[in-house]
Design a protein around this motif. Structure first.
Motif, mmCIF file in Angstrom:
data_model
loop_
_atom_site.group_PDB
_atom_site.id
_atom_site.type_symbol
_atom_site.label_atom_id
_atom_site.label_comp_id
_atom_site.label_asym_id
_atom_site.label_seq_id
_atom_site.Cartn_x
_atom_site.Cartn_y
_atom_site.Cartn_z
ATOM 1 N N ILE A 1 0.838 -1.199 0.000
ATOM 2 C CA ILE A 1 0.000 0.000 0.000
ATOM 3 C C ILE A 1 0.876 1.254 0.000
ATOM 4 O O ILE A 1 0.605 2.232 -0.695
ATOM 5 C CB ILE A 1 -0.954 -0.010 1.199
ATOM 6 N N LEU A 2 1.947 1.209 0.786
ATOM 7 C CA LEU A 2 2.857 2.356 0.829
ATOM 8 C C LEU A 2 3.539 2.563 -0.514
ATOM 9 O O LEU A 2 3.556 3.682 -1.048
ATOM 10 C CB LEU A 2 3.896 2.150 1.934
ATOM 11 N N SER A 3 4.106 1.497 -1.085
ATOM 12 C CA SER A 3 4.903 1.646 -2.301
ATOM 13 C C SER A 3 4.060 1.928 -3.535
ATOM 14 O O SER A 3 4.469 2.698 -4.408
ATOM 15 C CB SER A 3 5.757 0.396 -2.531
ATOM 16 N N ASP B 1 5.443 -7.094 -0.530
ATOM 17 C CA ASP B 1 6.091 -6.701 -1.779
ATOM 18 C C ASP B 1 6.967 -7.828 -2.304
ATOM 19 O O ASP B 1 6.991 -8.122 -3.504
ATOM 20 C CB ASP B 1 6.921 -5.434 -1.575
ATOM 21 N N MET B 2 7.710 -8.482 -1.399
ATOM 22 C CA MET B 2 8.560 -9.594 -1.808
ATOM 23 C C MET B 2 7.716 -10.796 -2.236
ATOM 24 O O MET B 2 8.134 -11.596 -3.073
ATOM 25 C CB MET B 2 9.499 -9.979 -0.670
ATOM 26 N N LEU B 3 6.534 -10.921 -1.672
ATOM 27 C CA LEU B 3 5.616 -11.983 -2.081
ATOM 28 C C LEU B 3 5.249 -11.815 -3.554
ATOM 29 O O LEU B 3 5.232 -12.783 -4.324
ATOM 30 C CB LEU B 3 4.368 -11.933 -1.205
ATOM 31 N N THR B 4 4.979 -10.591 -3.955
ATOM 32 C CA THR B 4 4.662 -10.311 -5.361
ATOM 33 C C THR B 4 5.847 -10.630 -6.259
ATOM 34 O O THR B 4 5.699 -11.267 -7.310
ATOM 35 C CB THR B 4 4.248 -8.841 -5.533
ATOM 36 N N VAL B 5 7.035 -10.202 -5.844
ATOM 37 C CA VAL B 5 8.235 -10.456 -6.658
ATOM 38 C C VAL B 5 8.450 -11.957 -6.834
ATOM 39 O O VAL B 5 8.743 -12.440 -7.932
ATOM 40 C CB VAL B 5 9.473 -9.803 -6.005
ATOM 41 N N GLY B 6 8.287 -12.703 -5.729
ATOM 42 C CA GLY B 6 8.477 -14.143 -5.821
ATOM 43 C C GLY B 6 7.500 -14.798 -6.770
ATOM 44 O O GLY B 6 7.863 -15.706 -7.544
ATOM 45 N N ALA B 7 6.247 -14.342 -6.737
ATOM 46 C CA ALA B 7 5.246 -14.899 -7.649
ATOM 47 C C ALA B 7 5.570 -14.552 -9.098
ATOM 48 O O ALA B 7 5.487 -15.407 -9.989
ATOM 49 C CB ALA B 7 3.860 -14.388 -7.269
ATOM 50 N N ARG C 1 -6.129 -8.335 -4.925
ATOM 51 C CA ARG C 1 -6.176 -8.023 -6.357
ATOM 52 C C ARG C 1 -5.576 -6.643 -6.636
ATOM 53 O O ARG C 1 -4.857 -6.454 -7.628
ATOM 54 C CB ARG C 1 -7.618 -8.073 -6.863
ATOM 55 N N MET C 2 -5.833 -5.686 -5.755
ATOM 56 C CA MET C 2 -5.303 -4.333 -5.972
ATOM 57 C C MET C 2 -3.789 -4.293 -5.870
ATOM 58 O O MET C 2 -3.141 -3.447 -6.476
ATOM 59 C CB MET C 2 -5.926 -3.360 -4.973
ATOM 60 N N ALA C 3 -3.211 -5.227 -5.112
ATOM 61 C CA ALA C 3 -1.760 -5.236 -4.938
ATOM 62 C C ALA C 3 -1.036 -5.701 -6.185
ATOM 63 O O ALA C 3 0.144 -5.382 -6.377
ATOM 64 C CB ALA C 3 -1.382 -6.125 -3.751
ATOM 65 N N VAL C 4 -1.709 -6.487 -7.021
ATOM 66 C CA VAL C 4 -1.068 -7.025 -8.226
ATOM 67 C C VAL C 4 -1.824 -6.604 -9.487
ATOM 68 O O VAL C 4 -1.733 -7.260 -10.523
ATOM 69 C CB VAL C 4 -0.958 -8.562 -8.150
#
Length: 293
Positions: free
Chosen positions: A102-104, A222-228, A239-242
Motif C-alpha cells: 500500500i505504501l509503495s 512486496d517480496m511476495l509479489t516479486v516471488g510470484a 487483487r489491488m496489490a497485483v
C-alpha cells in the motif's frame, strides 16, 4: 506549572521513543528536552516514561496522558488557525502503519505535493504486514486490509478489494495449471511466514482449509509479489496489490472464485481519541486520493 512547549516535548519524546530524537525533531538541545519532560512529571506528580540506558517507554499513565494531550495540542493549533493567528501548514510528527504494498504502490506516488505543502510535518511509516496495535505502538493511524474486529477504532472504508490466487504463466507452463482445489496442495507456493493454509470452496461450495507446502517464505507482501512474478510459486494476494502485474500478464489468476471469503476491503483506521486530529484528517484525504487513482 507546565507550558505548551513542555507538552509538545512530551508528545515528541513519546512518538520518537527517546529524548535525543525528540530534541532533534523540535530543534532544541537534549538537555532542554529532558528538563521539560522532568518538569512535567514533577508538576503532574507521575512518572511518564520508563527509562534507563536500554529502555525508553511510556508508562500506563504516560500512555493515557499522551492519548489526551496529542489531540488537545492538535485542536489548539486548529483553533489558532481558525482565528487567523497561524498558518495553514501542519507541523509536528505523524506515525502511520500500513502494508508495504500500500505504501509503495498507492501512498508514496501521491505524497510529493503534500510534503511540499507541509514541509514542517515529519511522517514515519511503519510498513509491515503484521497486525500493529495502534495505541500500544504509538501509531496515529493505519491502513488495514480485510475485515475489522477492533471496535475501539474509528474506521472509514477507502475501497473494496478481493484476494485471489495468482501465479506466473512461466510457472504454470512448468507445473501445470491447477484445475481443482486439491491440486493446490501439490503446487509450489510463495508465502508470508504465517501462511500455512488457506480457506477455499470445494466442488460443492463448502468451506475447507487447504494446507500448502511453502517452497519459499518471505517477510513482506512486496517480496511476495516479486516471488510470484519470478515463477517461484503460487501466491495469495490482494487483487489491488497485483493489478499492474495482472494487466501486464506477468501474473494470472488461478482457480478464480475458489478462495472462501475473498472480500478484503481497505480501511483507514485511527484511535477514537484522535478523531479530530488535523494531521490524521490530512493523511486520510491523501489516502482517499491514492485509492481514487
Amino acid at each position: 506549572m507546565y507550558s505548551i512547549a513542555d507538552l509538545q516535548t512530551f508528545v515528541a519524546a513519546a512518538k520518537c521513543a527517546g529524548i535525543t530524537a525528540a530534541a532533534r525533531q523540535l530543534g532544541i538541545s537534549s538537555a532542554t528536552a529532558s528538563h521539560r519532560v522532568t518538569k512535567l512529571e514533577g508538576v503532574l506528580n507521575v512518572t511518564l516514561f520508563h527509562r534507563n540506558s536500554r529502555t525508553f517507554k511510556l508508562t500506563d499513565e504516560g500512555q493515557m496522558f499522551l492519548e489526551r494531550v496529542d489531540v488537545i495540542l492538535d485542536e489548539l493549533q486548529q483553533a489558532e488557525l481558525e482565528v487567523g493567528s497561524g498558518s495553514a501548514k501542519l507541523r509536528g510528527h505523524l506515525r502511520m502503519t500500513l502494508s508495504p504494498w500500500i505504501l509503495s504502490r498507492f501512498l508514496l506516488p501521491v505524497l510529493g505535493p503534500f510534503r511540499t505543502e507541509h514541509p514542517d510535518l515529519s511522517i514515519e511509516f511503519l510498513a509491515v504486514d503484521r497486525f500493529v496495535p495502534l495505541v500500544e505502538e504509538a501509531q496515529d493511524c493505519a491502513i488495514r486490509v480485510g475485515q475489522l474486529a477492533d471496535s475501539a477504532l474509528v474506521a472509514q472504508k477507502l475501497c473494496d478489494n478481493h484476494r485471489i490466487i495468482c501465479a506466473s504463466p512461466r510457472l504454470l507452463d512448468v507445473v501445470g495449471v491447477p484445475e481443482t482445489v486439491d491440486d493446490l496442495q501439490d503446487s509450489p507456493w510463495v508465502c508470508l511466514p504465517w501462511q500455512t493454509q488457506f480457506p477455499v470452496n470445494d466442488a460443492k461450495g463448502r468451506k475447507r482449509n487447504v494446507s500448502v507446502a511453502r517452497s519459499l517464505a518471505v517477510s513482506n507482501s512486496d517480496m511476495l509479489t516479486v516471488g510470484a512474478v519470478e515463477g517461484l510459486g503460487l501466491a495469495v494476494k490482494s487483487r489491488m496489490a497485483v493489478r499492474e502485474e495482472l494487466e501486464a500478464g506477468s501474473l494470472v489468476e488461478v482457480l478464480p472464485g475458489s478462495l472462501h471469503g475473498p472480500e478484503a476491503p481497505i480501511w483507514f483506521v485511527s484511535p477514537k481519541e484522535s478523531r479530530a486530529g488535523r494531521k490524521t484528517r490530512a493523511i486520510l484525504q491523501i489516502a482517499r486520493q491514492a485509492f481514487r487513482r
